[in-house]
Design a protein around this motif. Structure first.
Motif, PDB file in Angstrom:
ATOM      1  N   GLN A 339      42.388  63.612  16.734  1.00  0.00           N
ATOM      2  CA  GLN A 339      43.750  63.128  16.436  1.00  0.00           C
ATOM      3  C   GLN A 339      44.751  64.285  16.437  1.00  0.00           C
ATOM      4  OE1 GLN A 339      44.640  59.874  16.223  1.00  0.00           O
ATOM      5  NE2 GLN A 339      46.713  60.741  16.271  1.00  0.00           N
ATOM      6  N   ASP A 351      54.809  61.369  26.312  1.00  0.00           N
ATOM      7  CA  ASP A 351      53.999  60.148  26.445  1.00  0.00           C
ATOM      8  C   ASP A 351      53.694  59.759  27.888  1.00  0.00           C
ATOM      9  OD1 ASP A 351      53.847  59.905  23.781  1.00  0.00           O
ATOM     10  OD2 ASP A 351      55.335  58.307  23.579  1.00  0.00           O
ATOM     11  N   VAL A 503      45.594  54.223  23.786  1.00  0.00           N
ATOM     12  CA  VAL A 503      46.793  53.406  23.580  1.00  0.00           C
ATOM     13  C   VAL A 503      47.841  54.298  22.931  1.00  0.00           C
ATOM     14  CG1 VAL A 503      47.726  51.383  22.398  1.00  0.00           C
ATOM     15  CG2 VAL A 503      45.353  51.368  23.252  1.00  0.00           C
ATOM     16  N   TYR A 504      49.032  54.360  23.518  1.00  0.00           N
ATOM     17  CA  TYR A 504      50.113  55.172  22.945  1.00  0.00           C
ATOM     18  C   TYR A 504      50.921  54.290  21.995  1.00  0.00           C
ATOM     19  CZ  TYR A 504      49.324  59.042  26.166  1.00  0.00           C
ATOM     20  OH  TYR A 504      48.777  60.107  26.839  1.00  0.00           O
ATOM     21  N   SER A 505      51.098  54.758  20.764  1.00  0.00           N
ATOM     22  CA  SER A 505      51.856  53.914  19.821  1.00  0.00           C
ATOM     23  C   SER A 505      53.351  54.205  19.985  1.00  0.00           C
ATOM     24  CB  SER A 505      51.414  54.209  18.399  1.00  0.00           C
ATOM     25  OG  SER A 505      51.406  55.600  18.203  1.00  0.00           O
TER      26      SER A 505
END
Ligand code: HEM
Length: 505
Positions: A339, A351, A503-505
């Protein structure tokens, strides 16, 4: 008559062997180096007979517990001194005199020839001088694009397996990426290994590494004649696979020579001569330097060139494969570290997954730096290296006689509890918080014979690992690693991870 002659010869040999070993053992004992008693003539060879490249690590541990950080074995009449002491490392690495490689490296000669890794003396000096500028920052900067493009192919290949449950042995997949990278950067040739998963050169490297590493341990395989008599099938495979690798590197050289000649006739991409200040604008492949270099006014011969191409093709892909694979394995098993890495990547690159990475981005990925350092510490791609004393020398205050084969146990030293706290744990932050002896942490070796490709390797590792993390979450799937010392650090159980699209938040 024949029997009598034979018995007489054997008696003479045994007496000579006894006196020689007694003399050398005394010298080593004075230097504080001891080891197990051995049999006449055979020494400790029988002790090694049941070992393999996996169990060797346990054996080293056992010897260290019994005899300390330096110990010796007799391999027939040849003594081998094993070391994992940073003080001794420092002395060797700082010496300009202990730069020859030990006898075990001769097993690599039929494959790598007398290239930079194996050569010594004036030949090594001259070659090292030629190649050093080809790893200059400005040249490496031009390779970043190639690292990025090839890691993009890697993630594309892995996508179909990224279902969160498939176990992936990452080593053979990364290996093809690393091969494409070294061929395109250093050799200036595209080989498209990633498009061909059965790439025969890669398979040959794996098999030959296994055979050569086993020959280092097994008494019956160590010398050519007994190898051919006792293991003819393996000897045949070795010869065949080396021939295959040489055919491949010959093609690489031929392709680049043609491209170079064409570019000179076209005037399109005339390679720039090397200069000390490396004011290079265009890409200068390592192989171009070889094709254009002269030593004492003479161009390098085809065999001179081949031995260097073989050396750099091997050293330049299997090592980084091992480093990338083991580091991904560790990242997959430490979600909190993963993370932190991803947070850093998002902060530095943003991103947009498809954005090509730049040298500036790579330099700003500081947390990734220490994660890789820690990965290389726990799983050093080159687990042992060797040196030979050409003359009597004093190393770390110990008098070591000429012709001593020294094996430096990097894997063991990098997990030494005297040098690293909780040595078996993956703690990247130790490189910020602990005072680490620079000679205890030497995955790239050190001193004049250190790894010439260190900066190249670190950039390639950062580029590939960050690309994987941008596209995937790495998962702790599959069997744990079982390290094997097959020239390069590999794993008997594979280097397993799982993948899930990120998965990009
Ligand atoms: C993580 C990756 C790498 C690691 C851990 C590594 C480690 C090492 C080590 C420990 C040595 C000393 C070997 C010995 O003394 O026997 C060495 C030498 C060498 N490495 Fe690397 N290496 C890596 C990547 C590379 C790359 C990418 C290249 C080429 C592009 C390369 C080319 C060489 C060469 C030619 C030598 C011999 C240097 C000499 O003796 O002058 N290595 N490497």
């Amino acid at each position: 008559m024949f029997l009598e002659l034979f018995l007489g010869f054997l008696t003479f040999l045994s007496i000579w062997d006894f006196l020689y070993k007694r003399h050398r053992n005394k010298l080593f004992k004075n230097a504080g180096i001891t080891g197990p008693n051995g049999l006449p003539l055979f020494g400790n060879v029988l002790k090694l007979i049941n070992l393999n490249t996996e169990t060797l690590f346990e054996f080293n541990k056992l010897m260290r517990r019994k005899y300390g950080k330096m110990w010796r074995l007799w391999f027939f009449n040849q003594e081998r001194v094993f070391v994992q002491d940073p003080k001794f490392f420092e002395s060797i690495f700082s010496s300009q005199h202990v730069i020859s490689k030990n006898n075990s490296y001769s097993l690599l000669l039929p494959w790598l020839g007398d290239g930079l890794l194996l050569s010594t003396g004036s030949k090594w000096h001259a070659r090292r001088k030629i190649f050093t500028p080809t790893f200059h920052f400005k040249i490496l900067e031009q390779f970043v694009e190639i690292f990025d493009q090839n890691s993009a192919i890697l993630v594309k290949t892995l996508y179909e397996k990224a279902d969160g449950k498939t176990v992936i042995d990452i080593f053979p997949v990364v290996c093809l990426t690393a091969l494409d990278i070294i061929a395109e950067t250093a050799m200036g040739v595209k080989i498209n290994a990633q498009i061909n998963p059965d790439f025969p050169y890669a398979k040959a490297v794996t098999e030959v590494s296994q055979i050569v590493a086993t020959r280092v341990i097994k008494g019956n395989q160590r010398y050519d004649i007994s190898f051919m008599i006792t293991a003819p099938h393996i000897a045949y495979r070795l010869k065949k696979q080396i021939a295959l690798m040489h055919d491949f590197t010959d093609t690489v050289i031929k392709d680049r020579r043609v491209a170079l000649e064409k570019s000179i006739t076209d005037g399109s991409n005339i390679p720039i001569k090397m200069s000390d200040d490396v004011g290079v604008k265009k890409r200068m492949a390592f192989l171009d330097v070889l094709l254009q270099s002269t030593v004492d006014g003479k161009p390098l011969s085809n065999s001179d060139i081949r031995e260097e191409v073989d050396t750099f093709m091997f050293e330049g892909h299997d090592t980084t494969t091992s480093g990338i694979s083991h580091t991904c394995y560790l990242i997959a098993r430490h979600p909190e570290i993963q993370q932190k890495l991803f947070d850093e990547i998002q902060e530095v690159i943003g991103d947009d997954k498809n954005k090509a990475i730049t040298m500036k981005d790579l330099q700003e990925l500081k947390y990734l730096d220490i994660v890789i350092k820690e990965g290389l510490r726990l799983y050093p791609p080159v687990p042992v290296i060797g040196r030979m004393t050409d003359s009597d020398v004093v190393i770390d205050g110990k008098w070591i006689p000429a012709n001593t084969n020294i094996t430096m146990l990097l894997y063991a030293a990098l997990r030494d509890p005297d040098c690293f706290s909780n040595p078996d744990q993956f703690i990247p932050e130790r490189f910020l918080n602990e005072k680490i002896d620079p000679f205890a942490n030497v995955p790239f070796s050190a001193g004049p014979r250190n790894c010439i490709g260190q900066k190249f390797a670190l950039l390639e590792m950062k580029s590939t690992i960050s690309k994987l993390l941008r596209y995937f979450e790495l998962l702790p799937l599959g069997e744990e690693v079982r390290p094997m010392q097959n020239l390069i650090l590999r794993s008997a159980s594979g280097i397993n991870i799982g993948l899930r699209p990120r998965v990009y938040s």
